[in-house]
Design a protein around this motif. Structure first.
Motif, PDB file in Angstrom:
ATOM      1  N   ASN A 143       0.525  -1.106  -0.775  1.00 42.20           N
ATOM      2  CA  ASN A 143       0.001  -0.015  -0.094  1.00 42.20           C
ATOM      3  C   ASN A 143       0.864   1.090   0.516  1.00 42.20           C
ATOM      4  O   ASN A 143       0.355   2.103  -0.520  1.00 42.20           O
ATOM      5  CB  ASN A 143      -0.768  -0.098   1.274  1.00 42.20           C
ATOM      6  CG  ASN A 143      -0.330   0.164   2.353  1.00 42.20           C
ATOM      7  OD1 ASN A 143       1.276  -0.755   2.666  1.00 42.20           O
ATOM      8  ND2 ASN A 143      -0.844  -0.072   3.872  1.00 42.20           N
ATOM      9  N   LYS A 144       2.104   0.965   0.411  1.00 45.11           N
ATOM     10  CA  LYS A 144       2.952   2.138   0.215  1.00 45.11           C
ATOM     11  C   LYS A 144       2.816   2.993  -1.176  1.00 45.11           C
ATOM     12  O   LYS A 144       3.427   4.363  -0.903  1.00 45.11           O
ATOM     13  CB  LYS A 144       3.832   2.002   0.779  1.00 45.11           C
ATOM     14  CG  LYS A 144       4.723   1.173   2.200  1.00 45.11           C
ATOM     15  CD  LYS A 144       3.549   2.580   3.096  1.00 45.11           C
ATOM     16  CE  LYS A 144       4.414   1.792   4.492  1.00 45.11           C
ATOM     17  NZ  LYS A 144       2.857   1.143   5.196  1.00 45.11           N
TER      18      LYS A 144
ATOM     19  N   LYS B 142      -0.324   4.869  -1.839  1.00 42.18           N
ATOM     20  CA  LYS B 142      -0.597   5.953  -0.684  1.00 42.18           C
ATOM     21  C   LYS B 142       0.068   7.011  -1.118  1.00 42.18           C
ATOM     22  O   LYS B 142       0.299   8.401  -0.870  1.00 42.18           O
ATOM     23  CB  LYS B 142      -0.242   5.943   0.700  1.00 42.18           C
ATOM     24  CG  LYS B 142      -0.735   4.722   1.105  1.00 42.18           C
ATOM     25  CD  LYS B 142      -1.354   4.717   2.832  1.00 42.18           C
ATOM     26  CE  LYS B 142      -0.399   4.020   3.127  1.00 42.18           C
ATOM     27  NZ  LYS B 142      -0.477   3.591   4.698  1.00 42.18           N
TER      28      LYS B 142
ATOM     29  N   THR C 126      -1.153  -6.258   1.690  1.00 45.29           N
ATOM     30  CA  THR C 126      -0.721  -4.681   2.114  1.00 45.29           C
ATOM     31  C   THR C 126       0.844  -4.827   2.000  1.00 45.29           C
ATOM     32  O   THR C 126       1.516  -3.286   2.149  1.00 45.29           O
ATOM     33  CB  THR C 126      -1.026  -3.785   2.727  1.00 45.29           C
ATOM     34  OG1 THR C 126      -0.393  -4.432   4.247  1.00 45.29           O
ATOM     35  CG2 THR C 126      -2.412  -3.630   2.825  1.00 45.29           C
ATOM     36  N   GLY C 127       1.668  -6.217   1.848  1.00 45.90           N
ATOM     37  CA  GLY C 127       3.327  -5.497   1.900  1.00 45.90           C
ATOM     38  C   GLY C 127       3.668  -5.975   3.363  1.00 45.90           C
ATOM     39  O   GLY C 127       3.102  -6.955   4.413  1.00 45.90           O
ATOM     40  N   GLY C 128       5.009  -5.577   3.223  1.00 42.87           N
ATOM     41  CA  GLY C 128       5.942  -4.966   4.219  1.00 42.87           C
ATOM     42  C   GLY C 128       6.666  -6.585   4.874  1.00 42.87           C
ATOM     43  O   GLY C 128       7.190  -6.560   6.641  1.00 42.87           O
TER      44      GLY C 128
ATOM     45  N   TYR D  57       1.341  -6.773   9.917  1.00 42.75           N
ATOM     46  CA  TYR D  57      -0.025  -5.828  10.038  1.00 42.75           C
ATOM     47  C   TYR D  57      -1.250  -7.003   9.494  1.00 42.75           C
ATOM     48  O   TYR D  57      -1.699  -7.433   9.477  1.00 42.75           O
ATOM     49  CB  TYR D  57       0.152  -5.148   8.547  1.00 42.75           C
ATOM     50  CG  TYR D  57       0.491  -3.304   8.991  1.00 42.75           C
ATOM     51  CD1 TYR D  57       0.078  -2.522   9.734  1.00 42.75           C
ATOM     52  CD2 TYR D  57       2.103  -3.460   8.651  1.00 42.75           C
ATOM     53  CE1 TYR D  57       0.811  -1.346  10.203  1.00 42.75           C
ATOM     54  CE2 TYR D  57       2.679  -1.922   9.452  1.00 42.75           C
ATOM     55  CZ  TYR D  57       1.834  -0.370   9.758  1.00 42.75           C
ATOM     56  OH  TYR D  57       2.270   0.235  10.223  1.00 42.75           O
TER      57      TYR D  57
ATOM     58  N   ASN E 200       8.361   1.991   6.847  1.00 38.88           N
ATOM     59  CA  ASN E 200       8.241   1.386   5.650  1.00 38.88           C
ATOM     60  C   ASN E 200       7.681   1.933   4.437  1.00 38.88           C
ATOM     61  O   ASN E 200       8.187   2.605   3.048  1.00 38.88           O
ATOM     62  CB  ASN E 200       6.975   0.445   5.550  1.00 38.88           C
ATOM     63  CG  ASN E 200       7.712  -1.518   5.783  1.00 38.88           C
ATOM     64  OD1 ASN E 200       8.554  -1.734   5.951  1.00 38.88           O
ATOM     65  ND2 ASN E 200       6.502  -1.766   5.792  1.00 38.88           N
TER      66      ASN E 200
ATOM     67  N   ASP F  10       3.495 -10.618   6.778  1.00 40.84           N
ATOM     68  CA  ASP F  10       4.603  -9.885   7.977  1.00 40.84           C
ATOM     69  C   ASP F  10       3.513 -10.247   9.014  1.00 40.84           C
ATOM     70  O   ASP F  10       2.623  -9.802   9.023  1.00 40.84           O
ATOM     71  CB  ASP F  10       4.394  -8.208   7.332  1.00 40.84           C
ATOM     72  CG  ASP F  10       3.637  -7.288   7.609  1.00 40.84           C
ATOM     73  OD1 ASP F  10       2.447  -7.833   7.538  1.00 40.84           O
ATOM     74  OD2 ASP F  10       3.594  -6.583   8.572  1.00 40.84           O
TER      75      ASP F  10
ATOM     76  N   PRO G  98      -5.559  -4.599   6.664  1.00 43.14           N
ATOM     77  CA  PRO G  98      -4.651  -4.115   8.063  1.00 43.14           C
ATOM     78  C   PRO G  98      -4.587  -2.796   8.189  1.00 43.14           C
ATOM     79  O   PRO G  98      -5.258  -1.822   6.780  1.00 43.14           O
ATOM     80  CB  PRO G  98      -3.340  -4.655   8.298  1.00 43.14           C
ATOM     81  CG  PRO G  98      -3.189  -4.807   6.580  1.00 43.14           C
ATOM     82  CD  PRO G  98      -4.361  -5.040   5.602  1.00 43.14           C
ATOM     83  N   VAL G  99      -5.145  -2.371   9.480  1.00 37.80           N
ATOM     84  CA  VAL G  99      -4.665  -1.064   9.997  1.00 37.80           C
ATOM     85  C   VAL G  99      -3.696   0.024  10.831  1.00 37.80           C
ATOM     86  O   VAL G  99      -3.746  -0.664  11.372  1.00 37.80           O
ATOM     87  CB  VAL G  99      -6.448  -0.751   9.896  1.00 37.80           C
ATOM     88  CG1 VAL G  99      -6.427   0.827  10.720  1.00 37.80           C
ATOM     89  CG2 VAL G  99      -7.601  -0.709   9.513  1.00 37.80           C
ATOM     90  N   GLY G 100      -3.127   1.114  10.619  1.00 32.16           N
ATOM     91  CA  GLY G 100      -2.240   1.321  10.540  1.00 32.16           C
ATOM     92  C   GLY G 100      -2.577   3.186  10.927  1.00 32.16           C
ATOM     93  O   GLY G 100      -2.849   3.726  12.129  1.00 32.16           O
ATOM     94  N   THR G 101      -2.492   3.895   9.833  1.00 30.01           N
ATOM     95  CA  THR G 101      -3.583   4.982  10.199  1.00 30.01           C
ATOM     96  C   THR G 101      -4.907   5.174   9.811  1.00 30.01           C
ATOM     97  O   THR G 101      -4.934   5.818   9.713  1.00 30.01           O
ATOM     98  CB  THR G 101      -2.277   5.625   9.667  1.00 30.01           C
ATOM     99  OG1 THR G 101      -2.060   5.777   7.851  1.00 30.01           O
ATOM    100  CG2 THR G 101      -0.698   6.155   9.456  1.00 30.01           C
ATOM    101  N   ALA G 102      -5.070   3.867   9.440  1.00 27.79           N
ATOM    102  CA  ALA G 102      -6.275   4.054   8.777  1.00 27.79           C
ATOM    103  C   ALA G 102      -6.963   4.197   7.301  1.00 27.79           C
ATOM    104  O   ALA G 102      -7.703   4.734   7.004  1.00 27.79           O
ATOM    105  CB  ALA G 102      -7.575   4.597   9.758  1.00 27.79           C
ATOM    106  N   THR G 103      -5.310   5.123   5.932  1.00 37.25           N
ATOM    107  CA  THR G 103      -6.044   5.493   4.804  1.00 37.25           C
ATOM    108  C   THR G 103      -6.046   4.551   4.561  1.00 37.25           C
ATOM    109  O   THR G 103      -6.905   4.796   3.726  1.00 37.25           O
ATOM    110  CB  THR G 103      -4.285   5.642   4.562  1.00 37.25           C
ATOM    111  OG1 THR G 103      -3.608   7.041   5.409  1.00 37.25           O
ATOM    112  CG2 THR G 103      -4.153   6.811   3.727  1.00 37.25           C
ATOM    113  N   THR G 104      -5.633   3.600   3.781  1.00 34.78           N
ATOM    114  CA  THR G 104      -5.871   2.104   3.558  1.00 34.78           C
ATOM    115  C   THR G 104      -7.320   1.810   3.553  1.00 34.78           C
ATOM    116  O   THR G 104      -8.362   1.517   2.700  1.00 34.78           O
ATOM    117  CB  THR G 104      -4.376   1.055   3.819  1.00 34.78           C
ATOM    118  OG1 THR G 104      -3.902   1.628   3.404  1.00 34.78           O
ATOM    119  CG2 THR G 104      -4.964  -0.002   2.404  1.00 34.78           C
TER     120      THR G 104
END
Ligand SMILES: *Cc1c(COP(=O)(O)O)cnc(C)c1O
Length: 324
Positions: free
Chosen positions: A44-45, A48, A295-297, A267, A73, A264, A175-181
């Motif tokens: 997802n990088k 984004k 989403t990779g990682g 996430y 990442n 990974d 998966p959610v980190g900042t929730a942008t995806t």
């Protein structure tokens, strides 16, 4: 229009995923393999960064200034992409000089990124106007991209994940980190679909208003209906961001042995654990078609194994990401 490097795997493939639990529950699961887009600008990088890069080029910016932790990442991907598209990159990193010496950030520096370590208290100011003004004074003609690429341009790029996946799905999981995806997927979802975001961090309920805000920006104000399709799951964090347990590591290894899909630890493993758990709980009726967004990682696996060895843990992640 920004053209991705020609060797990027786009559109990323959608692959069926076989697992005994899915079979027993009568659901079908497919995986959107964004992890296959590129080894450096992973998952997802790229999604984004795409419109953020375009925006900087359109605005005739000299480069992009952004933020991240020592194993980011996002900074790694930004350094590489900036270099490719002729934009200088500046990384403000949470930590001290010594924290900059790791494979993730050495890779960023090799692509020309200039790093500035910031003490935690200072880093915490990163969204304050005075702080941003100070750095704008130092790097006047640079576009600012928030930590993790977490802005509306980032979310807009993530809408393309679903836009290039024409097959019908009832449920989409990421998966959610900042929730942008997550926000981008919600914005791109259709009536009848549910989008599940699995938080990789503790106490993630605070992300909810930000998701609604991003969805509204993606859909130019008409977010109301789409946000009802969003389900943020906050109970699968395994202790917090970057935290792993023996159970999670064993799950990654078993899942890989069963399906061949590498996950990974930060996430995607937690998100897949959620899929299996929901399935076992009978959450989905038979016949449900699930799309899992990978989403990779995967490049983070080596670092996590090093960390586990350092802590003298008797277990390691034993997957072959195809890149390592
Ligand atoms: C950065 C990252 C995420 C988090 O994405 P957000 O848009 O910040 O929620 C998820 N998965 C992987 C593999 C990542 O590297």
């Amino acid at each position: 229009m920004l053209m991705p490097p020609p060797y990027f795997v786009l559109p990323s493939p959608v692959e069926p995923l076989q697992h005994p639990v899915f079979e027993a529950c009568g659901i079908s699961v497919s995986v959107k393999r964004d992890d296959k887009i590129d080894a450096k600008v992973s998952g997802n990088k790229w999604r984004k960064l795409k419109w953020n890069l375009q925006n900087a080029l359109d605005g005739k910016k000299e480069g992009i200034l952004s933020f991240g932790g020592a194993y980011s990442n996002h900074l790694h991907a930004l350094a590489f992409a900036g270099n490719y598209f002729g934009l200088k990159t500046i990384g403000l990193v949470r930590g001290h000089e010594a924290d900059l010496n790791n494979p993730t950030l050495r890779g960023a520096v090799a692509c020309g990124m200039v790093l500035h370590p910031l003490a935690r208290e200072e880093y915490r100011q990163k969204n304050q106007p005075e702080f941003l003004q100070k750095w704008a004074g130092r790097y006047p003609n640079f576009a600012h991209v928030p930590e993790g690429g977490a802005n509306a341009l980032g979310a807009r790029g993530c809408m393309e994940i679903l836009a290039e996946t024409p097959k019908a799905f009832d449920a989409v999981v990421c998966p959610v980190g900042t929730a942008t995806t997550f926000a981008g997927l919600v914005a791109a979802s259709k009536p009848g679909q549910t989008v599940y975001g699995v938080a990789a961090l503790k106490g993630a309920d605070y992300l909810q208003p930000g998701v609604e805000n991003l969805v509204a920006q993606c859909l130019e104000g008409n977010a109301g209906e789409a946000t009802f399709r969003a389900k943020l799951l906050t109970q699968f964090h395994f202790g917090g961001f970057g935290k792993v347990t023996r159970e999670l590591v064993e799950f990654i290894n078993e899942f890989y042995a069963t399906t061949g899909l590498p996950l990974d630890p930060v996430y995607t493993a937690k998100a897949m654990w959620a899929v299996i758990t929901l399935c076992e709980q009978g959450h989905w009726p038979r016949g449900t078609r699930v799309l899992f967004v990978h989403t990779g990682g995967l490049q983070g696996i080596a670092g996590m194994n090093e960390f586990l060895r350092g802590k003298k843990k008797p277990y390691q992640i034993e997957t072959d990401s195809g890149f390592l």
